[in-house]
Design a protein around this motif. Structure first.
Motif, PDB file in Angstrom:
ATOM      1  N   ILE A  29     -12.005  -8.652   0.689  1.00 41.20           N
ATOM      2  CA  ILE A  29     -10.086  -8.479   1.240  1.00 41.20           C
ATOM      3  C   ILE A  29      -9.436  -8.789  -0.405  1.00 41.20           C
ATOM      4  O   ILE A  29      -8.839  -7.651  -0.369  1.00 41.20           O
ATOM      5  CB  ILE A  29      -9.759  -9.229   2.241  1.00 41.20           C
ATOM      6  CG1 ILE A  29     -10.482  -9.587   3.285  1.00 41.20           C
ATOM      7  CG2 ILE A  29      -8.217  -9.634   1.841  1.00 41.20           C
ATOM      8  CD1 ILE A  29     -10.900 -10.787   4.374  1.00 41.20           C
ATOM      9  N   HIS A  30     -10.143  -9.310  -1.364  1.00 40.96           N
ATOM     10  CA  HIS A  30      -9.574  -9.484  -2.764  1.00 40.96           C
ATOM     11  C   HIS A  30      -9.908  -7.876  -2.918  1.00 40.96           C
ATOM     12  O   HIS A  30      -8.658  -7.630  -3.675  1.00 40.96           O
ATOM     13  CB  HIS A  30     -10.034  -9.818  -3.597  1.00 40.96           C
ATOM     14  CG  HIS A  30      -9.506 -10.968  -4.352  1.00 40.96           C
ATOM     15  ND1 HIS A  30      -9.896  -9.680  -6.067  1.00 40.96           N
ATOM     16  CD2 HIS A  30      -8.591 -11.540  -5.002  1.00 40.96           C
ATOM     17  CE1 HIS A  30      -9.422 -10.643  -6.988  1.00 40.96           C
ATOM     18  NE2 HIS A  30      -8.390 -11.350  -6.494  1.00 40.96           N
ATOM     19  N   HIS A  31     -10.300  -7.166  -2.953  1.00 41.81           N
ATOM     20  CA  HIS A  31     -11.345  -5.520  -3.862  1.00 41.81           C
ATOM     21  C   HIS A  31      -9.909  -4.506  -2.713  1.00 41.81           C
ATOM     22  O   HIS A  31      -9.030  -4.100  -3.336  1.00 41.81           O
ATOM     23  CB  HIS A  31     -12.176  -5.605  -3.362  1.00 41.81           C
ATOM     24  CG  HIS A  31     -12.492  -4.096  -4.386  1.00 41.81           C
ATOM     25  ND1 HIS A  31     -12.507  -4.156  -5.859  1.00 41.81           N
ATOM     26  CD2 HIS A  31     -12.593  -3.069  -3.622  1.00 41.81           C
ATOM     27  CE1 HIS A  31     -12.865  -2.629  -5.499  1.00 41.81           C
ATOM     28  NE2 HIS A  31     -12.903  -2.399  -4.569  1.00 41.81           N
ATOM     29  N   THR A  32      -9.809  -4.914  -1.727  1.00 39.95           N
ATOM     30  CA  THR A  32      -8.847  -3.635  -1.254  1.00 39.95           C
ATOM     31  C   THR A  32      -7.679  -4.481  -1.564  1.00 39.95           C
ATOM     32  O   THR A  32      -6.976  -3.187  -1.417  1.00 39.95           O
ATOM     33  CB  THR A  32      -9.193  -3.890   0.758  1.00 39.95           C
ATOM     34  OG1 THR A  32     -10.040  -3.799   1.253  1.00 39.95           O
ATOM     35  CG2 THR A  32      -8.469  -3.504   1.234  1.00 39.95           C
ATOM     36  N   LEU A  33      -7.021  -5.694  -1.709  1.00 40.41           N
ATOM     37  CA  LEU A  33      -5.414  -5.943  -1.954  1.00 40.41           C
ATOM     38  C   LEU A  33      -5.669  -5.383  -3.499  1.00 40.41           C
ATOM     39  O   LEU A  33      -4.373  -5.372  -3.583  1.00 40.41           O
ATOM     40  CB  LEU A  33      -5.696  -7.401  -2.233  1.00 40.41           C
ATOM     41  CG  LEU A  33      -4.573  -7.590  -0.596  1.00 40.41           C
ATOM     42  CD1 LEU A  33      -5.590  -9.859  -1.067  1.00 40.41           C
ATOM     43  CD2 LEU A  33      -3.886  -8.013  -0.069  1.00 40.41           C
ATOM     44  N   MET A  34      -6.794  -5.337  -4.334  1.00 41.41           N
ATOM     45  CA  MET A  34      -6.514  -4.987  -5.904  1.00 41.41           C
ATOM     46  C   MET A  34      -6.254  -3.311  -5.653  1.00 41.41           C
ATOM     47  O   MET A  34      -4.973  -2.724  -6.381  1.00 41.41           O
ATOM     48  CB  MET A  34      -8.080  -5.163  -6.529  1.00 41.41           C
ATOM     49  CG  MET A  34      -7.481  -5.098  -7.509  1.00 41.41           C
ATOM     50  SD  MET A  34      -8.877  -5.520  -9.023  1.00 41.41           S
ATOM     51  CE  MET A  34     -10.538  -4.932  -8.672  1.00 41.41           C
ATOM     52  N   ASN A  35      -6.782  -3.016  -5.145  1.00 43.67           N
ATOM     53  CA  ASN A  35      -6.645  -1.092  -4.403  1.00 43.67           C
ATOM     54  C   ASN A  35      -5.274  -0.711  -4.250  1.00 43.67           C
ATOM     55  O   ASN A  35      -5.199   0.436  -4.430  1.00 43.67           O
ATOM     56  CB  ASN A  35      -7.514  -1.226  -3.865  1.00 43.67           C
ATOM     57  CG  ASN A  35      -9.099  -0.214  -4.491  1.00 43.67           C
ATOM     58  OD1 ASN A  35      -8.723   0.315  -5.265  1.00 43.67           O
ATOM     59  ND2 ASN A  35      -9.941   0.226  -3.889  1.00 43.67           N
ATOM     60  N   ALA A  36      -4.863  -1.752  -3.635  1.00 43.94           N
ATOM     61  CA  ALA A  36      -3.794  -1.916  -2.839  1.00 43.94           C
ATOM     62  C   ALA A  36      -2.502  -1.432  -3.969  1.00 43.94           C
ATOM     63  O   ALA A  36      -1.908  -0.728  -3.427  1.00 43.94           O
ATOM     64  CB  ALA A  36      -3.496  -2.182  -1.614  1.00 43.94           C
ATOM     65  N   ASN A  37      -2.979  -2.426  -4.506  1.00 38.16           N
ATOM     66  CA  ASN A  37      -1.929  -2.535  -5.986  1.00 38.16           C
ATOM     67  C   ASN A  37      -1.509  -1.592  -6.609  1.00 38.16           C
ATOM     68  O   ASN A  37      -0.958  -1.275  -7.223  1.00 38.16           O
ATOM     69  CB  ASN A  37      -2.201  -4.085  -6.338  1.00 38.16           C
ATOM     70  CG  ASN A  37      -1.093  -4.522  -7.517  1.00 38.16           C
ATOM     71  OD1 ASN A  37       0.138  -3.748  -7.257  1.00 38.16           O
ATOM     72  ND2 ASN A  37      -0.879  -5.303  -7.812  1.00 38.16           N
ATOM     73  N   ILE A  38      -2.890  -1.336  -7.163  1.00 38.58           N
ATOM     74  CA  ILE A  38      -2.885   0.077  -8.090  1.00 38.58           C
ATOM     75  C   ILE A  38      -2.508   1.319  -7.678  1.00 38.58           C
ATOM     76  O   ILE A  38      -1.867   2.133  -8.549  1.00 38.58           O
ATOM     77  CB  ILE A  38      -4.787   0.027  -9.342  1.00 38.58           C
ATOM     78  CG1 ILE A  38      -4.739  -1.290  -8.960  1.00 38.58           C
ATOM     79  CG2 ILE A  38      -4.894   1.411  -9.546  1.00 38.58           C
ATOM     80  CD1 ILE A  38      -6.576  -2.043  -9.742  1.00 38.58           C
ATOM     81  N   LYS A  39      -3.120   1.338  -6.315  1.00 40.41           N
ATOM     82  CA  LYS A  39      -2.674   2.928  -6.334  1.00 40.41           C
ATOM     83  C   LYS A  39      -1.616   2.484  -5.046  1.00 40.41           C
ATOM     84  O   LYS A  39      -1.188   3.895  -4.700  1.00 40.41           O
ATOM     85  CB  LYS A  39      -3.918   2.912  -5.005  1.00 40.41           C
ATOM     86  CG  LYS A  39      -5.442   3.154  -5.969  1.00 40.41           C
ATOM     87  CD  LYS A  39      -6.414   3.658  -5.400  1.00 40.41           C
ATOM     88  CE  LYS A  39      -8.102   4.060  -5.834  1.00 40.41           C
ATOM     89  NZ  LYS A  39      -8.940   4.334  -4.933  1.00 40.41           N
ATOM     90  N   ASN A  40      -0.728   1.795  -4.499  1.00 42.36           N
ATOM     91  CA  ASN A  40       0.668   2.227  -3.583  1.00 42.36           C
ATOM     92  C   ASN A  40      -0.448   2.129  -2.284  1.00 42.36           C
ATOM     93  O   ASN A  40       0.437   2.755  -2.031  1.00 42.36           O
ATOM     94  CB  ASN A  40       1.355   2.444  -4.231  1.00 42.36           C
ATOM     95  CG  ASN A  40       2.396   2.015  -5.436  1.00 42.36           C
ATOM     96  OD1 ASN A  40       2.564   0.816  -5.439  1.00 42.36           O
ATOM     97  ND2 ASN A  40       2.713   2.733  -6.768  1.00 42.36           N
ATOM     98  N   ASP A  41      -1.074   1.747  -1.987  1.00 40.97           N
ATOM     99  CA  ASP A  41      -1.795   2.403  -0.790  1.00 40.97           C
ATOM    100  C   ASP A  41      -1.675   1.387  -0.144  1.00 40.97           C
ATOM    101  O   ASP A  41      -2.235  -0.207   0.687  1.00 40.97           O
ATOM    102  CB  ASP A  41      -3.174   2.653  -1.097  1.00 40.97           C
ATOM    103  CG  ASP A  41      -4.056   3.288   0.101  1.00 40.97           C
ATOM    104  OD1 ASP A  41      -3.491   3.131   0.705  1.00 40.97           O
ATOM    105  OD2 ASP A  41      -5.220   2.814   0.403  1.00 40.97           O
ATOM    106  N   VAL A  42      -0.982   2.187   1.406  1.00 40.97           N
ATOM    107  CA  VAL A  42      -0.414   0.901   2.665  1.00 40.97           C
ATOM    108  C   VAL A  42      -0.955   1.002   3.623  1.00 40.97           C
ATOM    109  O   VAL A  42      -1.874  -0.420   4.081  1.00 40.97           O
ATOM    110  CB  VAL A  42       0.665   1.582   2.764  1.00 40.97           C
ATOM    111  CG1 VAL A  42       1.561   1.067   3.917  1.00 40.97           C
ATOM    112  CG2 VAL A  42       2.384   1.779   2.125  1.00 40.97           C
TER     113      VAL A  42
END
Length: 132
Positions: free
Chosen positions: A84-97
């Motif tokens: 989850i932590h990694h997924t949130l980081m990815n979402a932030n970096i890539k603006n991935d909804v």
């Protein structure tokens, strides 16, 4: 005045909550921050997105730190929290909804499961108390 009373109520509820209730509050807070982050993405308010994803990540980190390393369930939860932590980081970096939605779904499932555990625990405690 009402704001001060509300803040006092919130502080009191945190100070008097059981560890189980605090965990539930953390899950609920995490979900709230993910929602705000998604709204920030949708409105292109990148500061709002970033701030709220970081708050959600800090909650996940807190949940990771509070796991009992001796408990078997902790060995199963740690990689999920890490994901989850990694997924949130990815979402932030890539603006991935989609990544935000995935993280939200997982946290929501944990929250709902935890809520049920608390409900069952209370039921058992009150049931045993009535028999004594």
């Amino acid at each position: 005045m009402a704001q001060q009373q509300y803040q006092a109520y919130k502080n009191n509820s945190v100070n008097t909550a059981s560890p189980g209730e605090l965990t539930l509050m953390l899950y609920n807070g995490c979900l709230k921050f993910i929602k705000y982050a998604k709204k920030g993405m949708e409105t292109e308010d990148f500061q709002m997105k970033n701030t709220n994803i970081q708050k959600a990540q800090r909650i996940i980190q807190e949940l990771m730190v509070t796991l009992d390393p001796k408990a078997e369930i902790s060995k199963q939860m740690m990689p999920l929290y890490d994901y989850i932590h990694h997924t949130l980081m990815n979402a932030n970096i890539k603006n991935d909804v989609a990544s935000l939605d995935e993280a939200y779904g997982m946290v929501e499932e944990f929250r709902d499961t935890w809520k049920e555990v608390l409900r069952q625990t209370r039921k058992q405690q009150h049931g045993q108390g009535a028999r004594a």
